[in-house]
Design a protein around this motif. Structure first.
Motif, PDB file in Angstrom:
ATOM      1  N   ILE A   1       0.801  -1.234  -0.013  1.00  0.00           N
ATOM      2  CA  ILE A   1       0.096   0.099  -0.106  1.00  0.00           C
ATOM      3  C   ILE A   1       0.926   1.298   0.051  1.00  0.00           C
ATOM      4  N   ASP A   2       2.045   1.333   0.462  1.00  0.00           N
ATOM      5  CA  ASP A   2       2.834   2.419   0.561  1.00  0.00           C
ATOM      6  C   ASP A   2       3.118   3.048  -0.657  1.00  0.00           C
ATOM      7  N   PRO A   3       3.573   2.120  -1.837  1.00  0.00           N
ATOM      8  CA  PRO A   3       3.837   3.229  -3.101  1.00  0.00           C
ATOM      9  C   PRO A   3       2.496   3.885  -3.703  1.00  0.00           C
ATOM     10  N   PRO A   4       1.458   3.404  -3.745  1.00  0.00           N
ATOM     11  CA  PRO A   4       0.479   4.218  -4.170  1.00  0.00           C
ATOM     12  C   PRO A   4       0.046   5.434  -3.274  1.00  0.00           C
ATOM     13  N   LEU A   5       0.003   5.268  -2.023  1.00  0.00           N
ATOM     14  CA  LEU A   5      -0.167   6.149  -1.184  1.00  0.00           C
ATOM     15  C   LEU A   5       0.963   7.290  -1.258  1.00  0.00           C
ATOM     16  N   ASN A   6       2.088   6.521  -1.348  1.00  0.00           N
ATOM     17  CA  ASN A   6       3.339   7.919  -1.304  1.00  0.00           C
ATOM     18  C   ASN A   6       3.088   8.658  -2.792  1.00  0.00           C
ATOM     19  N   GLN A   7       2.697   8.135  -3.822  1.00  0.00           N
ATOM     20  CA  GLN A   7       2.483   8.816  -5.077  1.00  0.00           C
ATOM     21  C   GLN A   7       1.220   9.663  -4.801  1.00  0.00           C
ATOM     22  N   MET A   8       0.210   9.656  -4.201  1.00  0.00           N
ATOM     23  CA  MET A   8      -0.832  10.439  -4.042  1.00  0.00           C
ATOM     24  C   MET A   8      -0.369  11.672  -3.080  1.00  0.00           C
TER      25      MET A   8
ATOM     26  N   GLN B   1       2.545  12.641  -2.516  1.00  0.00           N
ATOM     27  CA  GLN B   1       3.336  13.598  -3.147  1.00  0.00           C
ATOM     28  C   GLN B   1       2.637  14.625  -3.838  1.00  0.00           C
ATOM     29  N   ALA B   2       1.416  14.205  -4.446  1.00  0.00           N
ATOM     30  CA  ALA B   2       0.844  15.125  -5.442  1.00  0.00           C
ATOM     31  C   ALA B   2      -0.174  16.083  -4.674  1.00  0.00           C
ATOM     32  N   LEU B   3      -0.665  15.552  -3.495  1.00  0.00           N
ATOM     33  CA  LEU B   3      -1.382  16.356  -2.543  1.00  0.00           C
ATOM     34  C   LEU B   3      -0.566  17.300  -1.880  1.00  0.00           C
ATOM     35  N   ALA B   4       0.686  17.039  -1.405  1.00  0.00           N
ATOM     36  CA  ALA B   4       1.687  17.772  -0.846  1.00  0.00           C
ATOM     37  C   ALA B   4       2.113  18.758  -1.770  1.00  0.00           C
ATOM     38  N   ALA B   5       2.370  18.603  -3.000  1.00  0.00           N
ATOM     39  CA  ALA B   5       2.385  19.596  -4.178  1.00  0.00           C
ATOM     40  C   ALA B   5       1.443  20.580  -4.543  1.00  0.00           C
ATOM     41  N   ALA B   6       0.294  20.160  -4.124  1.00  0.00           N
ATOM     42  CA  ALA B   6      -0.898  20.877  -4.321  1.00  0.00           C
ATOM     43  C   ALA B   6      -1.298  21.871  -3.056  1.00  0.00           C
TER      44      ALA B   6
ATOM     45  N   ILE C   1       1.571  12.100   2.705  1.00  0.00           N
ATOM     46  CA  ILE C   1       1.781  13.636   2.667  1.00  0.00           C
ATOM     47  C   ILE C   1       2.983  14.249   3.572  1.00  0.00           C
ATOM     48  N   ALA C   2       3.020  13.605   4.837  1.00  0.00           N
ATOM     49  CA  ALA C   2       4.038  13.863   5.726  1.00  0.00           C
ATOM     50  C   ALA C   2       5.349  13.621   5.292  1.00  0.00           C
ATOM     51  N   ARG C   3       5.482  12.462   4.802  1.00  0.00           N
ATOM     52  CA  ARG C   3       6.723  12.039   4.329  1.00  0.00           C
ATOM     53  C   ARG C   3       7.286  12.837   3.251  1.00  0.00           C
ATOM     54  N   ALA C   4       6.306  13.269   2.358  1.00  0.00           N
ATOM     55  CA  ALA C   4       6.587  14.066   1.248  1.00  0.00           C
ATOM     56  C   ALA C   4       6.988  15.527   1.509  1.00  0.00           C
TER      57      ALA C   4
ATOM     58  N   GLY D   1       6.296   0.714   8.381  1.00  0.00           N
ATOM     59  CA  GLY D   1       6.386   2.127   7.712  1.00  0.00           C
ATOM     60  C   GLY D   1       7.088   3.082   8.693  1.00  0.00           C
ATOM     61  N   SER D   2       7.420   4.250   7.935  1.00  0.00           N
ATOM     62  CA  SER D   2       7.869   5.566   8.742  1.00  0.00           C
ATOM     63  C   SER D   2       6.827   6.097   9.653  1.00  0.00           C
TER      64      SER D   2
END
Length: 202
Positions: free
Chosen positions: A10-17, A19-24, A71-74, A144-145
């Motif tokens: 679950i981490d790879p798709p969550l991390n992608q989302m 990163q996108a939310l953090a960028a927004a 989001i926190a990781r990003a 996870g972290s």
């Protein structure tokens, strides 16, 4: 028990989302609070008899719980974010059994009380060890972290959410599911205490 096994999935798709939310410009704390609000609405829906709506809202609450960490990781983890995440998770975990007790007090109140007691035992063993682990500078990324040390057990997040979803789909099964999972939680709490004692012995 299954949290460490499902993290790589679950981490790879969550991390992608995330990163996108953090960028927004969406903050992890905002997602944490939004997810908590969804969890409270899920509990309210269940208490009012709309258990299927509760099922979907529980799922959305858990999605938000995964996204806030991503989001926190990003964007950078904070102590406040970690505090809100674990505290509001525990509020949510208590709200769902209470909602089922309110839905059908005659049949559900006692098993809900037993389940909440088992959550209390399991959670206290978990959080107390996290405090001691911080003092001893113990770390783990098996689940996870995280902002604090996650001591594994039989009853963890994945099992609890699966339980809540089953309860929402089959509300008449609540007493059996609650008694059964309470037993698992008490065993998990006892195991965590023994692991904690062994790890913290001087």
């Amino acid at each position: 028990m299954f949290d460490a096994r499902i993290r790589p999935l679950i981490d790879p798709p969550l991390n992608q989302m995330g990163q996108a939310l953090a960028a927004a410009g969406i903050s992890a704390n905002a997602v944490t609070l939004f997810g908590f609000a969804l969890g409270l609405v899920a509990a309210l829906a269940i208490a009012c008899g709309a258990t299927l709506a509760g099922f979907f809202l529980i799922g959305l609450n858990r999605l938000a719980d995964g996204l806030d960490g991503a989001i926190a990781r990003a964007s950078g983890k904070t102590d406040l974010g970690g505090y809100l995440d674990i505290t509001l998770d525990f509020f949510f975990y208590g709200a769902i059994p209470l909602a089922f007790a309110m839905l059908d007090p005659a049949n559900n109140a006692l098993p809900a009380a037993a389940l909440l007691c088992s959550f209390y035992a399991n959670g206290s063993a978990f959080l107390a060890f996290a405090i001691m682990a911080e003092r001893k500078q113990l770390t783990t990324d098996a689940r996870g972290s995280k902002s604090l040390y996650y001591l594994g057990g039989l009853a963890e997040g994945a099992e609890t959410i699966a339980l809540f979803l089953l309860m929402a789909l089959f509300p008449a099964w609540f007493p059996v599911l609650a008694w059964g999972f309470a037993l698992v939680c008490f065993v998990s709490a006892a195991a965590r205490v023994m692991i904690g004692v062994a790890a913290l012995k001087d």
